[in-house]
Design a protein around this motif. Structure first.
Motif, PDB file in Angstrom:
ATOM      1  N   TYR A   1      -2.920 -19.884  35.394  1.00  0.00           N
ATOM      2  CA  TYR A   1      -2.695 -18.722  35.722  1.00  0.00           C
ATOM      3  C   TYR A   1      -2.153 -17.979  34.640  1.00  0.00           C
ATOM      4  O   TYR A   1      -1.969 -16.833  34.638  1.00  0.00           O
ATOM      5  CB  TYR A   1      -2.105 -18.370  37.136  1.00  0.00           C
ATOM      6  CG  TYR A   1      -2.727 -19.093  38.163  1.00  0.00           C
ATOM      7  CD1 TYR A   1      -3.998 -18.428  38.772  1.00  0.00           C
ATOM      8  CD2 TYR A   1      -2.424 -20.146  38.789  1.00  0.00           C
ATOM      9  CE1 TYR A   1      -4.663 -19.085  39.877  1.00  0.00           C
ATOM     10  CE2 TYR A   1      -2.955 -20.644  39.871  1.00  0.00           C
ATOM     11  CZ  TYR A   1      -4.108 -20.209  40.322  1.00  0.00           C
ATOM     12  OH  TYR A   1      -4.683 -20.651  41.426  1.00  0.00           O
ATOM     13  N   GLN A   2      -1.939 -18.641  33.509  1.00  0.00           N
ATOM     14  CA  GLN A   2      -1.174 -18.060  32.431  1.00  0.00           C
ATOM     15  C   GLN A   2      -2.165 -17.076  31.620  1.00  0.00           C
ATOM     16  O   GLN A   2      -1.702 -16.311  30.833  1.00  0.00           O
ATOM     17  CB  GLN A   2      -0.520 -19.032  31.545  1.00  0.00           C
ATOM     18  CG  GLN A   2       0.560 -19.902  32.034  1.00  0.00           C
ATOM     19  CD  GLN A   2       1.680 -19.144  32.975  1.00  0.00           C
ATOM     20  OE1 GLN A   2       2.058 -17.993  32.268  1.00  0.00           O
ATOM     21  NE2 GLN A   2       1.839 -19.539  34.291  1.00  0.00           N
ATOM     22  N   LYS A   3      -3.755 -17.383  31.612  1.00  0.00           N
ATOM     23  CA  LYS A   3      -4.296 -16.419  30.914  1.00  0.00           C
ATOM     24  C   LYS A   3      -4.299 -15.193  31.659  1.00  0.00           C
ATOM     25  O   LYS A   3      -4.725 -14.054  30.998  1.00  0.00           O
ATOM     26  CB  LYS A   3      -5.841 -16.909  31.016  1.00  0.00           C
ATOM     27  CG  LYS A   3      -5.857 -18.297  29.965  1.00  0.00           C
ATOM     28  CD  LYS A   3      -7.259 -18.755  30.007  1.00  0.00           C
ATOM     29  CE  LYS A   3      -7.609 -19.865  29.154  1.00  0.00           C
ATOM     30  NZ  LYS A   3      -8.929 -20.508  28.954  1.00  0.00           N
TER      31      LYS A   3
ATOM     32  N   ASP B   1      -1.455 -13.408  32.850  1.00  0.00           N
ATOM     33  CA  ASP B   1      -0.136 -13.334  32.639  1.00  0.00           C
ATOM     34  C   ASP B   1       0.782 -13.309  33.995  1.00  0.00           C
ATOM     35  O   ASP B   1       1.505 -12.360  34.080  1.00  0.00           O
ATOM     36  CB  ASP B   1      -0.361 -11.747  31.922  1.00  0.00           C
ATOM     37  CG  ASP B   1      -0.982 -11.717  30.706  1.00  0.00           C
ATOM     38  OD1 ASP B   1      -0.882 -12.630  29.688  1.00  0.00           O
ATOM     39  OD2 ASP B   1      -1.411 -10.599  30.270  1.00  0.00           O
TER      40      ASP B   1
ATOM     41  N   LYS C   1       3.265 -15.264  34.537  1.00  0.00           N
ATOM     42  CA  LYS C   1       4.585 -15.571  33.999  1.00  0.00           C
ATOM     43  C   LYS C   1       5.274 -14.087  33.808  1.00  0.00           C
ATOM     44  O   LYS C   1       6.186 -13.567  34.196  1.00  0.00           O
ATOM     45  CB  LYS C   1       4.734 -16.428  32.862  1.00  0.00           C
ATOM     46  CG  LYS C   1       6.086 -16.641  32.326  1.00  0.00           C
ATOM     47  CD  LYS C   1       6.911 -17.492  33.161  1.00  0.00           C
ATOM     48  CE  LYS C   1       8.060 -17.911  32.714  1.00  0.00           C
ATOM     49  NZ  LYS C   1       8.846 -18.888  33.399  1.00  0.00           N
ATOM     50  N   LYS C   2       4.417 -13.353  33.076  1.00  0.00           N
ATOM     51  CA  LYS C   2       4.890 -11.907  32.773  1.00  0.00           C
ATOM     52  C   LYS C   2       4.956 -10.981  34.033  1.00  0.00           C
ATOM     53  O   LYS C   2       6.005 -10.372  33.962  1.00  0.00           O
ATOM     54  CB  LYS C   2       3.794 -11.434  31.545  1.00  0.00           C
ATOM     55  CG  LYS C   2       4.071  -9.790  31.309  1.00  0.00           C
ATOM     56  CD  LYS C   2       2.993  -9.374  30.422  1.00  0.00           C
ATOM     57  CE  LYS C   2       3.652  -7.998  29.854  1.00  0.00           C
ATOM     58  NZ  LYS C   2       2.524  -7.332  28.917  1.00  0.00           N
ATOM     59  N   LEU C   3       4.174 -10.990  34.833  1.00  0.00           N
ATOM     60  CA  LEU C   3       4.183 -10.395  36.062  1.00  0.00           C
ATOM     61  C   LEU C   3       5.410 -10.632  36.941  1.00  0.00           C
ATOM     62  O   LEU C   3       6.094  -9.853  37.391  1.00  0.00           O
ATOM     63  CB  LEU C   3       2.850 -10.744  36.768  1.00  0.00           C
ATOM     64  CG  LEU C   3       2.751 -10.201  38.240  1.00  0.00           C
ATOM     65  CD1 LEU C   3       2.870  -8.744  38.307  1.00  0.00           C
ATOM     66  CD2 LEU C   3       1.690 -10.799  39.208  1.00  0.00           C
TER      67      LEU C   3
ATOM     68  N   GLU D   1       8.176 -11.991  35.587  1.00  0.00           N
ATOM     69  CA  GLU D   1       9.190 -11.662  34.970  1.00  0.00           C
ATOM     70  C   GLU D   1       9.738  -9.999  35.215  1.00  0.00           C
ATOM     71  O   GLU D   1      10.763  -9.717  35.431  1.00  0.00           O
ATOM     72  CB  GLU D   1       9.297 -11.885  33.335  1.00  0.00           C
ATOM     73  CG  GLU D   1       9.468 -13.139  33.305  1.00  0.00           C
ATOM     74  CD  GLU D   1       9.002 -13.645  31.522  1.00  0.00           C
ATOM     75  OE1 GLU D   1       8.455 -13.012  31.073  1.00  0.00           O
ATOM     76  OE2 GLU D   1       9.243 -14.878  31.202  1.00  0.00           O
ATOM     77  N   GLU D   2       8.435  -9.220  35.229  1.00  0.00           N
ATOM     78  CA  GLU D   2       8.585  -7.783  35.360  1.00  0.00           C
ATOM     79  C   GLU D   2       9.213  -7.346  36.726  1.00  0.00           C
ATOM     80  O   GLU D   2      10.010  -6.673  37.088  1.00  0.00           O
ATOM     81  CB  GLU D   2       7.389  -7.093  35.317  1.00  0.00           C
ATOM     82  CG  GLU D   2       6.780  -7.264  33.709  1.00  0.00           C
ATOM     83  CD  GLU D   2       5.414  -6.671  33.523  1.00  0.00           C
ATOM     84  OE1 GLU D   2       4.861  -6.485  34.622  1.00  0.00           O
ATOM     85  OE2 GLU D   2       5.195  -6.415  32.461  1.00  0.00           O
TER      86      GLU D   2
END
Length: 255
Positions: free
Chosen positions: A148-150, A152, A154-156, A158-159
């Motif tokens: 699921y890194q494509k 984002d 991880k970014k989701l 973290e936000e």
């Protein structure tokens, strides 16, 4: 990091994921907490691959599932085994056992199906159920899942943590996330696995952050002894990484 062989999993009848056929990577901590007097608890026992390991080590096991029909089926299957019994249990609020009943608890691939309030309540229940000095062993899906890194992930996550550092919030649009990730992967196997996820799993999924989970256990009275991530080749995704799974061992302090 190849597509997973279906032999390592089979869908569960209650639409909550899969019964995995491989032994939990932290099983030595669970079996090692057996005190020769108080039973071990296996929450979400599935095909009993972990429970059988504990039985071979001489432990007494209480194994649970979240469907009465599954409990009946397993009870019949293991009717000749005296050291295991099967029970209905659904975290966090349908737990019938008394305080301090178990010397060790295995909760394998369960917490990622819960949202934040139910995770908190479930950890409270685990603390209540395990004896002082006993251990709780957890494995669950993590936010570092390579598939699921494509999109984002991880970014989701973290936000979300920046807004609510203590909140273990589930992804509510899990089907959409999976569909987009499968489309970006662009293979027939990815699309097949997406369809399998949609037919066997709930529309939300909690990709756990290891540090947040450890914080919850610590704040609710546990001592965290092991916290790491690792591979989970049994997960129904099209690509596997070295940090797909969160792994935690927590001890209830002795009185």
């Amino acid at each position: 990091k190849s597509t997973m062989d279906d032999k390592l999993r089979k869908p569960l009848s209650h639409n909550r994921g899969f019964a995995f056929q491989n032994v939990n990577p932290l099983i030595k901590y669970w079996i090692g907490s057996w005190d020769n007097a108080h039973p071990l608890l296996d929450i979400g026992c599935g095909s009993c691959v972990n429970a059988r390991q504990a039985l071979e080590a001489g432990a007494t096991v209480y194994a649970t599932e979240m469907e009465e029909e599954s409990v009946k089926t397993l009870t019949e299957e293991y009717k000749d085994c005296q050291n295991i019994s099967f029970h209905y249990l659904r975290l966090p609020d349908q737990v019938s056992f008394q305080d301090n009943t178990f010397s060790g608890i295995l909760c394998s691939e369960v917490l990622h199906f819960l949202n934040h309030p139910d995770i908190i309540s479930s950890v409270w229940e685990l603390y209540r159920l395990v004896r002082p000095g006993g251990k709780v062993v957890i494995t669950c899906g993590g936010e570092d899942a390579l598939a699921y890194q494509k999109v984002d992930l991880k970014k989701l996550k973290e936000e979300e943590r920046q807004k609510s550092p203590l909140c273990l919030k589930a992804v509510q649009n899990f089907y959409d996330l999976c569909k987009t990730a499968a489309e970006l992967e662009g293979t027939e196997s990815a699309w097949k696995l997406y369809e399998q996820q949609k037919s066997t799993m709930k529309p939300y999924f909690n990709f756990i952050n290891a540090d947040q989970l450890a914080m919850v256990f610590t704040r609710l009275g546990f001592e965290v002894e092991v916290l790491t991530t690792g591979p989970a080749p049994q997960y129904p995704v099209w690509v596997h990484g070295d940090h797909d799974q969160v792994r935690l061992v927590a001890r209830k302090p002795a009185q």
